[in-house]
Design an enzyme around this catalytic site. Structure first.
Site, PDB file in Angstrom:
ATOM      1  N   GLU A 174      -3.257  -4.056  -3.383  1.00 14.60           N
ATOM      2  CA  GLU A 174      -3.792  -4.767  -4.553  1.00 14.60           C
ATOM      3  C   GLU A 174      -3.686  -3.926  -5.818  1.00 14.60           C
ATOM      4  O   GLU A 174      -3.602  -4.473  -6.924  1.00 14.60           O
ATOM      5  CB  GLU A 174      -5.254  -5.155  -4.299  1.00 14.60           C
ATOM      6  CG  GLU A 174      -5.446  -6.181  -3.197  1.00 14.60           C
ATOM      7  CD  GLU A 174      -5.547  -5.589  -1.792  1.00 14.60           C
ATOM      8  OE1 GLU A 174      -5.111  -4.426  -1.590  1.00 14.60           O
ATOM      9  OE2 GLU A 174      -6.061  -6.272  -0.906  1.00 14.60           O
ATOM     10  N   CYS A 178      -9.933  -5.561   0.966  1.00 18.63           N
ATOM     11  CA  CYS A 178     -11.112  -4.723   1.189  1.00 18.63           C
ATOM     12  C   CYS A 178     -12.113  -4.951   0.055  1.00 18.63           C
ATOM     13  O   CYS A 178     -11.793  -5.563  -0.973  1.00 18.63           O
ATOM     14  CB  CYS A 178     -10.719  -3.248   1.292  1.00 18.63           C
ATOM     15  SG  CYS A 178     -10.247  -2.484  -0.271  1.00 18.63           S
ATOM     16  N   CYS A 234      -4.243   0.922  -2.359  1.00 18.58           N
ATOM     17  CA  CYS A 234      -4.132  -0.342  -1.622  1.00 18.58           C
ATOM     18  C   CYS A 234      -3.038  -1.203  -2.272  1.00 18.58           C
ATOM     19  O   CYS A 234      -2.684  -1.009  -3.442  1.00 18.58           O
ATOM     20  CB  CYS A 234      -5.457  -1.099  -1.659  1.00 18.58           C
ATOM     21  SG  CYS A 234      -6.716  -0.491  -0.519  1.00 18.58           S
ATOM     22  N   CYS A 256     -11.096  -3.827  -3.373  1.00 18.39           N
ATOM     23  CA  CYS A 256     -10.018  -4.632  -3.969  1.00 18.39           C
ATOM     24  C   CYS A 256     -10.488  -6.035  -4.328  1.00 18.39           C
ATOM     25  O   CYS A 256      -9.922  -6.658  -5.230  1.00 18.39           O
ATOM     26  CB  CYS A 256      -8.807  -4.642  -3.046  1.00 18.39           C
ATOM     27  SG  CYS A 256      -8.001  -3.023  -3.069  1.00 18.39           S
ATOM     28  N   ASN A 279       0.831  -1.207   0.000  1.00 17.94           N
ATOM     29  CA  ASN A 279       0.000   0.000   0.000  1.00 17.94           C
ATOM     30  C   ASN A 279       0.863   1.253   0.000  1.00 17.94           C
ATOM     31  O   ASN A 279       1.943   1.296   0.603  1.00 17.94           O
ATOM     32  CB  ASN A 279      -1.026   0.001   1.144  1.00 17.94           C
ATOM     33  CG  ASN A 279      -0.457  -0.236   2.516  1.00 17.94           C
ATOM     34  OD1 ASN A 279       0.604  -0.846   2.671  1.00 17.94           O
ATOM     35  ND2 ASN A 279      -1.159   0.220   3.529  1.00 17.94           N
ATOM     36  N   VAL A 280       0.365   2.244  -0.701  1.00 13.66           N
ATOM     37  CA  VAL A 280       1.067   3.521  -0.869  1.00 13.66           C
ATOM     38  C   VAL A 280       0.081   4.629  -0.532  1.00 13.66           C
ATOM     39  O   VAL A 280      -0.863   4.878  -1.297  1.00 13.66           O
ATOM     40  CB  VAL A 280       1.598   3.678  -2.311  1.00 13.66           C
ATOM     41  CG1 VAL A 280       2.321   5.007  -2.478  1.00 13.66           C
ATOM     42  CG2 VAL A 280       2.522   2.510  -2.679  1.00 13.66           C
ATOM     43  N   GLU A 281       0.279   5.252   0.626  1.00 14.29           N
ATOM     44  CA  GLU A 281      -0.673   6.272   1.086  1.00 14.29           C
ATOM     45  C   GLU A 281      -0.320   7.644   0.518  1.00 14.29           C
ATOM     46  O   GLU A 281       0.704   7.819  -0.139  1.00 14.29           O
ATOM     47  CB  GLU A 281      -0.722   6.253   2.622  1.00 14.29           C
ATOM     48  CG  GLU A 281      -1.235   4.912   3.118  1.00 14.29           C
ATOM     49  CD  GLU A 281      -1.441   4.832   4.611  1.00 14.29           C
ATOM     50  OE1 GLU A 281      -0.909   5.685   5.355  1.00 14.29           O
ATOM     51  OE2 GLU A 281      -2.151   3.897   5.037  1.00 14.29           O
TER      52      GLU A 281
HETATM   53  N1  THU Z   1      -5.296  -1.539   2.617  1.00 14.97           N
HETATM   54  C1  THU Z   1      -4.772  -2.271   1.583  1.00 14.97           C
HETATM   55  O1  THU Z   1      -3.669  -1.981   1.101  1.00 14.97           O
HETATM   56  N2  THU Z   1      -5.490  -3.314   1.096  1.00 14.97           N
HETATM   57  C2  THU Z   1      -6.678  -3.732   1.618  1.00 14.97           C
HETATM   58  O2  THU Z   1      -7.311  -4.629   1.048  1.00 14.97           O
HETATM   59  C3  THU Z   1      -7.163  -3.152   2.877  1.00 14.97           C
HETATM   60  C4  THU Z   1      -6.586  -1.831   3.216  1.00 14.97           C
HETATM   61  C5  THU Z   1      -4.530  -0.397   3.137  1.00 14.97           C
HETATM   62  C6  THU Z   1      -5.082   0.948   2.769  1.00 14.97           C
HETATM   63  C7  THU Z   1      -4.488   1.831   3.857  1.00 14.97           C
HETATM   64  O3  THU Z   1      -3.204   2.257   3.441  1.00 14.97           O
HETATM   65  C8  THU Z   1      -4.322   0.908   5.047  1.00 14.97           C
HETATM   66  O4  THU Z   1      -4.476  -0.417   4.543  1.00 14.97           O
HETATM   67  C9  THU Z   1      -5.345   1.136   6.148  1.00 14.97           C
HETATM   68  O5  THU Z   1      -6.633   1.100   5.651  1.00 14.97           O
END
Ligand code: THU
Length: 147
Positions: free
Chosen positions: A63, A94, A61, A97, A50-52
């Protein structure tokens, strides 16, 4: 080691790849790392973290990176998928995804969940997908003229 009953899928290798990617996550806002890895039908392994973003809603996410690597690397169908948190525990993708993964793996994609390996049909029942678009187009005899 392959999971009994599912020959050919090295789940432990996929989980290890997801744990490696987990360490590369860019999570200055949530602090919640996710790593994801998947087997492609041609034998490739694709992965992501994940890259915020300061614009929270713009966050990618894990994915998203995985699917981008899939398509940029020549495409193919996802066969088996796993993702994990920073404790190395399996987590569920999630809802958004699951939809993203469904597009590239369909109902048969195997998903490594905290309750064991399940099919995408089990984790995203009655998914909306490409077939829904094709069905209406076929019934209408072509694309909607309004498009
Ligand atoms: N996140 C994912 O990368 N994939 C998922 O399927 C669930 C959530 C990440 C998004 C965010 O950076 C962190 O988890 C918290 O929600």
């Amino acid at each position: 080691m392959a999971t009994p009953g599912r020959p050919g899928i090295d789940w432990e290798a996929l989980r290890e790849r997801a744990r490696q990617l987990n360490q590369r996550a860019y999570v200055p806002y949530s602090g919640y790392r996710v790593g994801a890895a998947a087997l492609v039908d041609d034998g490739r392994v694709v992965s992501g973290c994940n890259v915020e973003n300061a614009g929270y809603g713009v966050t990618l996410c894990a994915e998203c990176g995985l699917v981008s690597e899939l398509v940029a690397g020549g495409g193919g169908r996802l066969v088996a998928f796993t993702c994990c948190n920073s404790l190395g525990e399996r987590i569920m993708p999630c809802g958004r995804c699951r939809q993203l993964l469904f597009e590239h793996g369909g109902n048969e994609l195997l998903v490594d969940t905290p309750r064991g390996v399940l099919t995408m049909a089990e984790v995203l029942p009655q998914a909306f997908g490409p077939a829904d678009l094709a069905e209406v187009e076929a019934a209408r005899g072509g694309p909607d003229p309004a498009v």
